[in-house]
Design a protein around this motif. Structure first.
Motif, PDB file in Angstrom:
ATOM      1  N   LEU A 162       2.443  13.738  -0.398  1.00 47.57           N
ATOM      2  CA  LEU A 162       1.989  13.266  -1.701  1.00 47.57           C
ATOM      3  C   LEU A 162       2.708  11.958  -1.990  1.00 47.57           C
ATOM      4  O   LEU A 162       3.944  11.900  -1.958  1.00 47.57           O
ATOM      5  N   VAL A 163       1.933  10.897  -2.259  1.00 44.82           N
ATOM      6  CA  VAL A 163       2.531   9.614  -2.598  1.00 44.82           C
ATOM      7  C   VAL A 163       2.284   9.315  -4.071  1.00 44.82           C
ATOM      8  O   VAL A 163       1.262   9.726  -4.648  1.00 44.82           O
ATOM      9  N   HIS A 164       3.204   8.575  -4.663  1.00 43.23           N
ATOM     10  CA  HIS A 164       3.194   8.318  -6.105  1.00 43.23           C
ATOM     11  C   HIS A 164       3.440   6.838  -6.332  1.00 43.23           C
ATOM     12  O   HIS A 164       4.394   6.271  -5.789  1.00 43.23           O
ATOM     13  N   TYR A 165       2.551   6.209  -7.111  1.00 43.27           N
ATOM     14  CA  TYR A 165       2.684   4.781  -7.414  1.00 43.27           C
ATOM     15  C   TYR A 165       2.654   4.587  -8.922  1.00 43.27           C
ATOM     16  O   TYR A 165       1.884   5.232  -9.637  1.00 43.27           O
ATOM     17  N   ARG A 166       3.495   3.666  -9.408  1.00 43.15           N
ATOM     18  CA  ARG A 166       3.561   3.387 -10.835  1.00 43.15           C
ATOM     19  C   ARG A 166       3.654   1.875 -11.052  1.00 43.15           C
ATOM     20  O   ARG A 166       4.365   1.171 -10.313  1.00 43.15           O
ATOM     21  N   ASP A 167       2.905   1.376 -12.041  1.00 42.55           N
ATOM     22  CA  ASP A 167       3.101   0.003 -12.476  1.00 42.55           C
ATOM     23  C   ASP A 167       3.130  -0.007 -14.005  1.00 42.55           C
ATOM     24  O   ASP A 167       3.192   1.061 -14.639  1.00 42.55           O
ATOM     25  N   SER A 168       3.097  -1.184 -14.606  1.00 44.16           N
ATOM     26  CA  SER A 168       3.246  -1.273 -16.058  1.00 44.16           C
ATOM     27  C   SER A 168       2.071  -0.674 -16.817  1.00 44.16           C
ATOM     28  O   SER A 168       2.186  -0.355 -18.006  1.00 44.16           O
ATOM     29  N   ASP A 169       0.918  -0.494 -16.146  1.00 48.31           N
ATOM     30  CA  ASP A 169      -0.265   0.062 -16.805  1.00 48.31           C
ATOM     31  C   ASP A 169      -0.347   1.582 -16.710  1.00 48.31           C
ATOM     32  O   ASP A 169      -0.973   2.230 -17.549  1.00 48.31           O
ATOM     33  N   GLY A 170       0.222   2.148 -15.647  1.00 48.35           N
ATOM     34  CA  GLY A 170       0.108   3.588 -15.466  1.00 48.35           C
ATOM     35  C   GLY A 170       0.638   4.022 -14.124  1.00 48.35           C
ATOM     36  O   GLY A 170       1.354   3.283 -13.435  1.00 48.35           O
ATOM     37  N   GLU A 171       0.271   5.239 -13.731  1.00 50.41           N
ATOM     38  CA  GLU A 171       0.749   5.798 -12.466  1.00 50.41           C
ATOM     39  C   GLU A 171      -0.334   6.669 -11.848  1.00 50.41           C
ATOM     40  O   GLU A 171      -1.223   7.171 -12.539  1.00 50.41           O
ATOM     41  N   VAL A 172      -0.233   6.836 -10.548  1.00 48.17           N
ATOM     42  CA  VAL A 172      -1.236   7.592  -9.808  1.00 48.17           C
ATOM     43  C   VAL A 172      -0.551   8.336  -8.673  1.00 48.17           C
ATOM     44  O   VAL A 172       0.449   7.860  -8.119  1.00 48.17           O
ATOM     45  N   ALA A 173      -1.077   9.512  -8.345  1.00 49.06           N
ATOM     46  CA  ALA A 173      -0.597  10.285  -7.198  1.00 49.06           C
ATOM     47  C   ALA A 173      -1.762  10.528  -6.253  1.00 49.06           C
ATOM     48  O   ALA A 173      -2.909  10.713  -6.696  1.00 49.06           O
ATOM     49  N   LEU A 174      -1.477  10.524  -4.975  1.00 45.84           N
ATOM     50  CA  LEU A 174      -2.514  10.706  -3.959  1.00 45.84           C
ATOM     51  C   LEU A 174      -1.995  11.646  -2.883  1.00 45.84           C
ATOM     52  O   LEU A 174      -0.999  11.356  -2.220  1.00 45.84           O
ATOM     53  N   ALA A 175      -2.665  12.787  -2.722  1.00 49.19           N
ATOM     54  CA  ALA A 175      -2.313  13.754  -1.684  1.00 49.19           C
ATOM     55  C   ALA A 175      -3.079  13.435  -0.408  1.00 49.19           C
ATOM     56  O   ALA A 175      -4.277  13.141  -0.446  1.00 49.19           O
ATOM     57  N   LEU A 176      -2.388  13.512   0.716  1.00 50.51           N
ATOM     58  CA  LEU A 176      -2.976  13.183   2.008  1.00 50.51           C
ATOM     59  C   LEU A 176      -2.507  14.160   3.075  1.00 50.51           C
ATOM     60  O   LEU A 176      -1.418  14.738   2.974  1.00 50.51           O
ATOM     61  N   LEU A 177      -3.329  14.303   4.097  1.00 52.98           N
ATOM     62  CA  LEU A 177      -2.897  14.919   5.348  1.00 52.98           C
ATOM     63  C   LEU A 177      -2.754  13.801   6.370  1.00 52.98           C
ATOM     64  O   LEU A 177      -3.709  13.053   6.612  1.00 52.98           O
ATOM     65  N   LEU A 178      -1.582  13.683   6.952  1.00 45.17           N
ATOM     66  CA  LEU A 178      -1.337  12.682   7.988  1.00 45.17           C
ATOM     67  C   LEU A 178      -1.552  13.326   9.347  1.00 45.17           C
ATOM     68  O   LEU A 178      -0.853  14.272   9.715  1.00 45.17           O
ATOM     69  N   ARG A 179      -2.533  12.811  10.090  1.00 43.62           N
ATOM     70  CA  ARG A 179      -2.876  13.356  11.399  1.00 43.62           C
ATOM     71  C   ARG A 179      -2.345  12.415  12.484  1.00 43.62           C
ATOM     72  O   ARG A 179      -2.632  11.200  12.448  1.00 43.62           O
TER      73      ARG A 179
END
Length: 358
Positions: free
Chosen positions: A66-83
């Motif tokens: 699970l990766v998490h990104y944040r900037d001054s407007d908001g934040e987002v999380a993205l779940a992935l499977l790494l193959r």
């Protein structure tokens, strides 16, 4: 059943070689669900436990992250499977089987998110990302600006809100089929957190063989074990239709809050002639309604097509309901490596092309 001996468990971390880069943080697995919940996207298909189970359907060495990104407007999380790539030099990323994609409450700038995700991916050897976006969460708007967004079709969210006449609102064909099953003596039961999935698995595999399904859909034993090992989190629901004691039709669903998700199903030839599958879906919807749920997500047609028989079958459970748009997203993070692996710069068709099995 006991937990599988191999594969990721919800307490595991991501691969040691995968690290946070710049504004993109790799989230420790124990923090996964709470972060996704805070961002308003917690669902069966976004949970750490589901990603841990789904990794077992992918090539050996696949790990959830699970990766998490944040900037001054908001934040987002993205779940992935790494193959892992076949040559061992890097990864390609994909959503877990079902639906996924980014989750956010206050949205970051798409361009900033895309640049940060690309930088993180290249630093970790992730060549591509393929996302199956979640129609119920409506998260297609959250994909990074670097993504190629493709609308494939629609899915069906059956409105099972308390007070609705679920049987009466069926398409006449489905209503007749459900009644035919009742007249034939089909007995339907609904069990939350079942003790075993073995009878269901046998019927499901029989159905896959009859339909000449891709080998991917013959899931390993470890997957079925993982679903029950995490049943307190995933809340599986098993719907079984029996005739004279013999299992002829069954559905495997998951509960999350106000929604029931249809996951897998199976039926034999007898069930198809008696309308047992129709009756099982109706029983599942009525069970959800009795627990004050509001939606039963049935998914879509084969390959997302709106004209497929499966899509038509599902839409007939709630003919007046508005279909939900279903999108996929393709992202190339490393163009040079992509051309090397794919033999082309094109992203048309199956993506990434080196994962095509037939």
């Amino acid at each position: 059943m006991t937990a599988p001996a191999t594969g990721p468990r919800p307490g595991d971390g991501p691969p040691d070689s995968v690290r946070s880069v710049g504004g993109v943080r790799v989230v420790p697995v124990p923090e996964w669900d709470e972060l996704v919940r805070r961002l308003g996207g917690l669902d069966t298909y976004t949970r750490a436990a589901y990603y841990g189970a789904s990794a077992l359907l992918e090539p050996p060495g696949t790990r959830p992250v699970l990766v998490h990104y944040r900037d001054s407007d908001g934040e987002v999380a993205l779940a992935l499977l790494l193959r892992p790539l076949a040559d061992g030099a890097g990864w390609d990323a994909i959503s877990a089987y079902g639906y996924g994609g980014p989750v956010a409450r206050d949205e970051p700038r798409p361009a900033s998110f895309g640049l940060a995700l690309d930088a993180w991916a290249r630093a970790n050897g992730v060549v591509t990302t393929f996302l199956r976006l979640h129609p119920v969460l409506g998260n297609a708007r959250l994909v990074p600006a670097t993504a190629e967004l493709v609308r494939l079709g629609t899915t069906v969210l059956w409105d099972v809100s308390p007070g609705r006449d679920l049987a009466g609102n069926l398409h006449p064909h489905h209503r007749r089929a459900a009644r035919r099953a009742d007249r034939a003596g089909v007995v339907v039961t609904v069990a939350s957190r079942p003790q075993s999935l073995e009878p269901f698995r046998k019927l499901y595999e029989l159905t896959m063989r009859r339909n000449e399904a891709d080998p991917f859909f013959f899931f390993p034993e470890a997957y079925w074990e993982a679903l029950l090992a995490d049943d307190a989190v995933l809340e599986p629901v098993l719907v079984e239709g029996r005739l004279d004691g013999e299992l002829i039709s069954a559905l495997l669903c998951f509960v999350h809050g106000p929604r029931l998700h249809y996951h897998l199903g199976g039926s034999d030839e007898t069930a198809r002639s008696l309308g047992a599958s129709n009756r099982c879906f109706l029983a599942a919807a009525q069970w959800a309604q009795s627990r004050a749920m509001t939606g039963f997500h049935l998914g879509g047609g084969l390959g997302g097509r709106t004209d497929s028989p499966l899509q038509v079958f599902k839409q007939r459970f709630d003919p007046d309901g508005a279909p939900l748009p279903f999108h996929i997203a393709k992202i190339v993070h490393d163009e040079r490596r992509y051309r090397e692996l794919a033999g082309t710069a094109s992203t048309a068709g199956f993506f990434p092309p080196w994962r095509r099995t037939s």
